[in-house]
Design a protein around this motif. Structure first.
Motif, PDB file in Angstrom:
ATOM      1  N   PRO A 158       0.812  -1.217   0.000  1.00 55.85           N
ATOM      2  CA  PRO A 158       0.000   0.000   0.000  1.00 55.85           C
ATOM      3  C   PRO A 158       0.845   1.265   0.000  1.00 55.85           C
ATOM      4  O   PRO A 158       1.916   1.325   0.593  1.00 55.85           O
ATOM      5  CB  PRO A 158      -0.790  -0.114   1.316  1.00 55.85           C
ATOM      6  N   GLY A 159       0.359   2.287  -0.714  1.00 58.81           N
ATOM      7  CA  GLY A 159       0.976   3.598  -0.689  1.00 58.81           C
ATOM      8  C   GLY A 159       2.198   3.754  -1.555  1.00 58.81           C
ATOM      9  O   GLY A 159       2.813   4.819  -1.569  1.00 58.81           O
ATOM     10  N   SER A 160       2.575   2.707  -2.293  1.00 60.13           N
ATOM     11  CA  SER A 160       3.797   2.807  -3.081  1.00 60.13           C
ATOM     12  C   SER A 160       3.620   2.275  -4.499  1.00 60.13           C
ATOM     13  O   SER A 160       4.593   2.109  -5.214  1.00 60.13           O
ATOM     14  CB  SER A 160       4.924   2.026  -2.397  1.00 60.13           C
ATOM     15  N   LEU A 161       2.385   2.028  -4.903  1.00 59.29           N
ATOM     16  CA  LEU A 161       2.160   1.397  -6.199  1.00 59.29           C
ATOM     17  C   LEU A 161       2.658   2.274  -7.342  1.00 59.29           C
ATOM     18  O   LEU A 161       3.401   1.826  -8.211  1.00 59.29           O
ATOM     19  CB  LEU A 161       0.670   1.092  -6.385  1.00 59.29           C
ATOM     20  N   LEU A 162       2.275   3.549  -7.353  1.00 57.84           N
ATOM     21  CA  LEU A 162       2.674   4.433  -8.441  1.00 57.84           C
ATOM     22  C   LEU A 162       4.160   4.751  -8.381  1.00 57.84           C
ATOM     23  O   LEU A 162       4.872   4.680  -9.384  1.00 57.84           O
ATOM     24  CB  LEU A 162       1.860   5.732  -8.391  1.00 57.84           C
ATOM     25  N   ASP A 163       4.672   5.077  -7.167  1.00 57.26           N
ATOM     26  CA  ASP A 163       6.078   5.424  -7.026  1.00 57.26           C
ATOM     27  C   ASP A 163       6.985   4.289  -7.479  1.00 57.26           C
ATOM     28  O   ASP A 163       8.008   4.506  -8.129  1.00 57.26           O
ATOM     29  CB  ASP A 163       6.400   5.767  -5.566  1.00 57.26           C
ATOM     30  N   SER A 164       6.618   3.054  -7.123  1.00 55.03           N
ATOM     31  CA  SER A 164       7.484   1.928  -7.438  1.00 55.03           C
ATOM     32  C   SER A 164       7.504   1.638  -8.930  1.00 55.03           C
ATOM     33  O   SER A 164       8.536   1.265  -9.491  1.00 55.03           O
ATOM     34  CB  SER A 164       7.042   0.681  -6.662  1.00 55.03           C
ATOM     35  N   ARG A 165       6.402   1.826  -9.613  1.00 53.77           N
ATOM     36  CA  ARG A 165       6.359   1.528 -11.043  1.00 53.77           C
ATOM     37  C   ARG A 165       7.141   2.565 -11.851  1.00 53.77           C
ATOM     38  O   ARG A 165       7.550   2.304 -12.976  1.00 53.77           O
ATOM     39  CB  ARG A 165       4.916   1.457 -11.519  1.00 53.77           C
ATOM     40  N   THR A 166       7.349   3.741 -11.283  1.00 51.13           N
ATOM     41  CA  THR A 166       8.125   4.773 -11.972  1.00 51.13           C
ATOM     42  C   THR A 166       9.505   4.960 -11.329  1.00 51.13           C
ATOM     43  O   THR A 166      10.196   5.928 -11.612  1.00 51.13           O
ATOM     44  CB  THR A 166       7.367   6.114 -11.943  1.00 51.13           C
ATOM     45  N   ALA A 167       9.876   4.025 -10.457  1.00 50.68           N
ATOM     46  CA  ALA A 167      11.159   4.115  -9.754  1.00 50.68           C
ATOM     47  C   ALA A 167      12.320   4.012 -10.733  1.00 50.68           C
ATOM     48  O   ALA A 167      12.206   3.375 -11.783  1.00 50.68           O
ATOM     49  CB  ALA A 167      11.252   2.990  -8.718  1.00 50.68           C
ATOM     50  N   PRO A 168      13.461   4.642 -10.409  1.00 46.29           N
ATOM     51  CA  PRO A 168      14.630   4.554 -11.283  1.00 46.29           C
ATOM     52  C   PRO A 168      15.033   3.121 -11.621  1.00 46.29           C
ATOM     53  O   PRO A 168      15.413   2.831 -12.760  1.00 46.29           O
ATOM     54  CB  PRO A 168      15.719   5.267 -10.466  1.00 46.29           C
ATOM     55  N   ALA A 169      14.956   2.219 -10.647  1.00 42.34           N
ATOM     56  CA  ALA A 169      15.319   0.819 -10.912  1.00 42.34           C
ATOM     57  C   ALA A 169      14.373   0.190 -11.930  1.00 42.34           C
ATOM     58  O   ALA A 169      14.807  -0.531 -12.837  1.00 42.34           O
ATOM     59  CB  ALA A 169      15.314   0.020  -9.617  1.00 42.34           C
ATOM     60  N   ALA A 170      13.072   0.471 -11.786  1.00 36.84           N
ATOM     61  CA  ALA A 170      12.094  -0.072 -12.725  1.00 36.84           C
ATOM     62  C   ALA A 170      12.308   0.475 -14.126  1.00 36.84           C
ATOM     63  O   ALA A 170      12.161  -0.245 -15.123  1.00 36.84           O
ATOM     64  CB  ALA A 170      10.678   0.235 -12.235  1.00 36.84           C
ATOM     65  N   GLN A 171      12.663   1.738 -14.207  1.00 41.21           N
ATOM     66  CA  GLN A 171      12.878   2.351 -15.513  1.00 41.21           C
ATOM     67  C   GLN A 171      14.158   1.839 -16.172  1.00 41.21           C
ATOM     68  O   GLN A 171      14.174   1.524 -17.364  1.00 41.21           O
ATOM     69  CB  GLN A 171      12.921   3.873 -15.360  1.00 41.21           C
ATOM     70  N   ARG A 172      15.243   1.732 -15.395  1.00 43.14           N
ATOM     71  CA  ARG A 172      16.507   1.297 -15.986  1.00 43.14           C
ATOM     72  C   ARG A 172      16.425  -0.144 -16.488  1.00 43.14           C
ATOM     73  O   ARG A 172      17.026  -0.482 -17.510  1.00 43.14           O
ATOM     74  CB  ARG A 172      17.652   1.423 -14.982  1.00 43.14           C
ATOM     75  N   PHE A 173      15.681  -0.981 -15.772  1.00 39.08           N
ATOM     76  CA  PHE A 173      15.603  -2.395 -16.145  1.00 39.08           C
ATOM     77  C   PHE A 173      14.246  -2.740 -16.758  1.00 39.08           C
ATOM     78  O   PHE A 173      13.816  -3.892 -16.714  1.00 39.08           O
ATOM     79  CB  PHE A 173      15.878  -3.269 -14.924  1.00 39.08           C
ATOM     80  N   ALA A 174      13.603  -1.760 -17.361  1.00 36.08           N
ATOM     81  CA  ALA A 174      12.254  -1.958 -17.910  1.00 36.08           C
ATOM     82  C   ALA A 174      12.205  -3.084 -18.941  1.00 36.08           C
ATOM     83  O   ALA A 174      11.251  -3.864 -18.982  1.00 36.08           O
ATOM     84  CB  ALA A 174      11.754  -0.657 -18.535  1.00 36.08           C
ATOM     85  N   ARG A 175      13.223  -3.205 -19.773  1.00 36.71           N
ATOM     86  CA  ARG A 175      13.167  -4.212 -20.835  1.00 36.71           C
ATOM     87  C   ARG A 175      13.369  -5.634 -20.318  1.00 36.71           C
ATOM     88  O   ARG A 175      13.178  -6.599 -21.055  1.00 36.71           O
ATOM     89  CB  ARG A 175      14.192  -3.899 -21.923  1.00 36.71           C
ATOM     90  N   PHE A 176      13.728  -5.757 -19.038  1.00 40.07           N
ATOM     91  CA  PHE A 176      13.917  -7.081 -18.442  1.00 40.07           C
ATOM     92  C   PHE A 176      12.722  -7.501 -17.576  1.00 40.07           C
ATOM     93  O   PHE A 176      12.779  -8.527 -16.911  1.00 40.07           O
ATOM     94  CB  PHE A 176      15.184  -7.108 -17.590  1.00 40.07           C
ATOM     95  N   ARG A 177      11.671  -6.698 -17.610  1.00 36.71           N
ATOM     96  CA  ARG A 177      10.491  -7.017 -16.790  1.00 36.71           C
ATOM     97  C   ARG A 177       9.730  -8.197 -17.378  1.00 36.71           C
ATOM     98  O   ARG A 177       9.476  -8.263 -18.588  1.00 36.71           O
ATOM     99  CB  ARG A 177       9.577  -5.793 -16.680  1.00 36.71           C
ATOM    100  N   VAL A 178       9.367  -9.131 -16.520  1.00 36.59           N
ATOM    101  CA  VAL A 178       8.651 -10.339 -16.900  1.00 36.59           C
ATOM    102  C   VAL A 178       7.175 -10.146 -16.541  1.00 36.59           C
ATOM    103  O   VAL A 178       6.863  -9.749 -15.406  1.00 36.59           O
ATOM    104  CB  VAL A 178       9.220 -11.563 -16.147  1.00 36.59           C
ATOM    105  N   PRO A 179       6.243 -10.401 -17.458  1.00 37.09           N
ATOM    106  CA  PRO A 179       4.824 -10.254 -17.122  1.00 37.09           C
ATOM    107  C   PRO A 179       4.432 -11.119 -15.929  1.00 37.09           C
ATOM    108  O   PRO A 179       4.956 -12.233 -15.762  1.00 37.09           O
ATOM    109  CB  PRO A 179       4.116 -10.731 -18.399  1.00 37.09           C
ATOM    110  N   ALA A 180       3.543 -10.606 -15.095  1.00 38.01           N
ATOM    111  CA  ALA A 180       3.123 -11.346 -13.904  1.00 38.01           C
ATOM    112  C   ALA A 180       2.559 -12.715 -14.252  1.00 38.01           C
ATOM    113  O   ALA A 180       2.698 -13.669 -13.476  1.00 38.01           O
ATOM    114  CB  ALA A 180       2.088 -10.524 -13.130  1.00 38.01           C
TER     115      ALA A 180
END
Length: 220
Positions: A158-180
């Motif tokens: 809770p309270g971190s859903l938007l922040d975490s999805r736009t976090a620097p780590a998420a952005q830098r490794f965006a192309r390595f994200r695996v669908p849930a």
């Protein structure tokens, strides 16, 4: 829940695998869940159980930190109390509570994970974190090395859903994200690889618990 106490002595090729008391076997899929657990609560259990089920893990190891370098030591309960707190919450044979970082003498997560990977080269490790940690993950020492060392699973908090999805780590490794939907494949993937898992949210937090306890003490 299994509390990783003193490891039994052993000889032969299994000795190195047993010295940390974790009882991990080659081929296991194991989630590593680090934190202060000050105190542990059902929000932590929510993260661990979500990862266990969605990733198809064999074990989740709760790595109770001797002292988070990014937090004030004055606010932390003694390690033994926090281990006991985690042990009271982490139910079931798939949950292991360990003071491994104290045994290994490591202070930073990246160092702890490197030691575990070296000791258990045939175990499929996944680093687990709540989405509240992902939001500030780029401030951790060696955070990008963690992403490249083992797959990572982020569980919504809770309270971190938007922040975490736009976090620097998420952005830098965006192309390595695996669908849930493919999360069960994550433990077998080579890093970097990470996924973001949503589940019914649990609003418990250690900060809120400590604040409520302090208020109760102040009111007598």
């Amino acid at each position: 829940m299994f509390h990783a106490g003193p490891a039994p002595k052993a000889s032969g090729p299994r000795r190195g695998a047993l010295r940390d008391g974790l009882g991990l076997q080659p081929g296991m899929r194991v989630g590593l869940f680090g934190g202060s657990f000050n105190p542990a609560h059902d929000g932590h259990l929510h993260v661990a159980e979500t990862a266990l089920a969605r990733l198809g893990l064999d074990r989740v190891v709760w790595l109770v930190s001797p002292q988070n370098p990014l937090k004030n030591a004055a606010d932390s309960a003694p390690l033994a109390d926090r281990v006991s707190s985690a042990s009271a919450v982490a139910h079931g044979p798939s949950m292991i509570v360990s003071d491994f970082e104290t045994r290994a003498g490591t202070s930073w997560t990246i160092d702890t994970l490197r030691v575990l990977v070296a000791r258990h080269p045939e175990v499929r490790f996944v680093w687990l974190m709540g989405s509240d940690n992902l939001a500030g993950f780029h401030r951790w020492r060696g955070w990008s090395d963690i992403m490249r060392l083992m797959p990572v699973a982020v569980i919504a908090r809770p309270g971190s859903l938007l922040d975490s999805r736009t976090a620097p780590a998420a952005q830098r490794f965006a192309r390595f994200r695996v669908p849930a939907a493919q999360a069960r494949l994550l433990p077998r993937m080579a890093a970097p690889a990470w996924t973001y898992l949503t589940a019914p949210l649990n609003h418990r937090s250690s900060t809120a618990i400590r604040a409520a306890r302090d208020a109760q003490d102040a009111n007598g």
